[in-house]
Enzyme design. Structure first.
Site, PDB file in Angstrom:
ATOM      1  N   GLU A  35       0.817  -1.206   0.000  1.00 33.13           N
ATOM      2  CA  GLU A  35       0.000   0.000   0.000  1.00 33.13           C
ATOM      3  C   GLU A  35       0.855   1.261   0.000  1.00 33.13           C
ATOM      4  O   GLU A  35       0.480   2.290  -0.587  1.00 33.13           O
ATOM      5  CB  GLU A  35      -0.950  -0.012   1.202  1.00 33.13           C
ATOM      6  CG  GLU A  35      -2.100  -1.001   1.088  1.00 33.13           C
ATOM      7  CD  GLU A  35      -1.694  -2.439   1.309  1.00 33.13           C
ATOM      8  OE1 GLU A  35      -2.476  -3.351   0.968  1.00 33.13           O
ATOM      9  OE2 GLU A  35      -0.579  -2.666   1.857  1.00 33.13           O
TER      10      GLU A  35
ATOM     11  N   HIS B  25     -10.497  -6.020   9.064  1.00 28.18           N
ATOM     12  CA  HIS B  25     -11.220  -5.747   7.827  1.00 28.18           C
ATOM     13  C   HIS B  25     -12.520  -4.979   8.082  1.00 28.18           C
ATOM     14  O   HIS B  25     -13.430  -5.033   7.265  1.00 28.18           O
ATOM     15  CB  HIS B  25     -11.558  -7.065   7.111  1.00 28.18           C
ATOM     16  CG  HIS B  25     -10.377  -7.899   6.751  1.00 28.18           C
ATOM     17  ND1 HIS B  25      -9.761  -8.733   7.645  1.00 28.18           N
ATOM     18  CD2 HIS B  25      -9.684  -8.019   5.595  1.00 28.18           C
ATOM     19  CE1 HIS B  25      -8.744  -9.349   7.060  1.00 28.18           C
ATOM     20  NE2 HIS B  25      -8.681  -8.926   5.810  1.00 28.18           N
TER      21      HIS B  25
END
Length: 322
Positions: A58, A125
């Site tokens: 990322e 998540h």
């Protein structure tokens, strides 16, 4: 034809790619696979060379997007889950957010964050990170709660000169539907009165708008209470004027968010109203968030962890009794 929330995001990406050659998409498995939630399904075939699979880094993804934006492109970066974006925090908040201030050169990049919880997703998540990004000057933070806003605000985000954190709620992806993608044309930075009322105001955003409306319906059915629900739509910039105007009508405030309780958007709302509209209040302002623990895996625990129509209604009853 009904459009789902994820359909709206797909349409916004398609239309932005079609209308502006500078737009490209970048993220993990967004090409042939279509992304973790299929938001980009089929777009690589329609726009060869502009829907690009990224490495599992990322930090590198955000750096590439920022560099491309500086060179005149309009990158749209997909993080598989909002939680993973913290790996790119340095690129986003120390570089992209400050670049225009330091140099006068804008960084028109959009970072899509699939945010919030779903049953069984657990602590890695399910997080809502909007307040973290809103803490940093230079970023726009968008939190659409409707199908039309998911479409229109993503198109608008991609067109902005500023870096945008686009928080799309995973729980809304497939169950929230609308017959149209066309909304009321409100710009980023302007809140909406989702439900009018006169006895108390709920200020919220993203998926919690729908939970607040359900709570308002429960209270109306049980006692005729008319609860006003304000959808912030974006939290940076935040529309304090609409919030205070609502509190002026109702005299009571409950701020609701799915994020953790420490600091955050609900604290900001309560602080602003207490500082600027204390004289309008008939009761102490209240707020309701998820519990101050990591987000549990078990669906029943998860349902107890976040605000629900029942807990929002309970908080409103206490507010109305004051």
């Amino acid at each position: 034809m009904d459009f789902s929330y994820i359909d709206a995001i797909h349409a916004a990406l398609n239309d932005s790619l079609r209308d502006d050659d500078r737009v490209f998409l970048y993220g993990q498995d967004i090409g042939k696979f279509g992304g973790a939630f299929k938001a980009t399904k089929g777009l690589q075939d329609l726009y060869p060379g502009r829907v690009l699979d990224a490495p599992i880094s990322e930090d590198a993804m955000a750096g590439v997007a920022m560099g491309a934006a500086l060179e005149g492109m309009r990158p749209v970066l997909e993080m598989q889950f909002a939680d993973f974006s913290t790996i790119a925090l340095n690129q986003i908040v120390n570089h992209a957010a400050t670049h225009f201030y330091r140099t006068g050169v804008p960084v028109p990049m959009t970072v899509r964050l699939p945010s919030g919880g779903t049953p069984g997703s657990g602590p890695f998540h399910s997080q809502s990170l909007e307040a973290i990004y809103a803490s940093f000057p230079g970023l726009v933070v968008v939190t659409p709660a409707t199908v039309a806003d998911a479409y229109q605000m993503l198109v608008e985000s991609i067109q902005l000169e500023d870096p945008v954190i686009f928080c799309e709620h995973k729980f809304l992806y497939r169950w929230l539907k609308s017959s149209t993608l066309q909304g009321d044309g409100l710009p980023i930075g302007k809140a909406r009165i989702t439900r009018a009322g006169k006895h108390a105001t709920v200020v919220t955003y993203s998926a919690m708008v729908h939970e607040a409306v359900r709570a308002a319906e429960m209270l109306y059915d049980e006692g005729g209470w008319e609860i006003e629900v304000v959808d912030l739509r974006s939290i940076k910039p935040i529309d304090t004027d609409t919030v205070i105007a609502s509190v002026a009508r109702t005299g009571r405030l409950l701020a609701v968010g799915e994020a953790f309780p420490w600091g955050g958007v609900t604290a900001e709302i309560v602080s602003r109203v207490a500082a600027d509209a204390f004289h309008l209040l008939d009761a102490p302002p209240a707020r309701l968030n998820a519990r101050d623990t990591p987000i549990p895996y078990h669906p029943k625990l998860w349902a107890d962890h976040r605000p629900t129509p029942q807990t929002i209604a309970a908080s409103l009853r206490n507010l109305l009794k004051y």
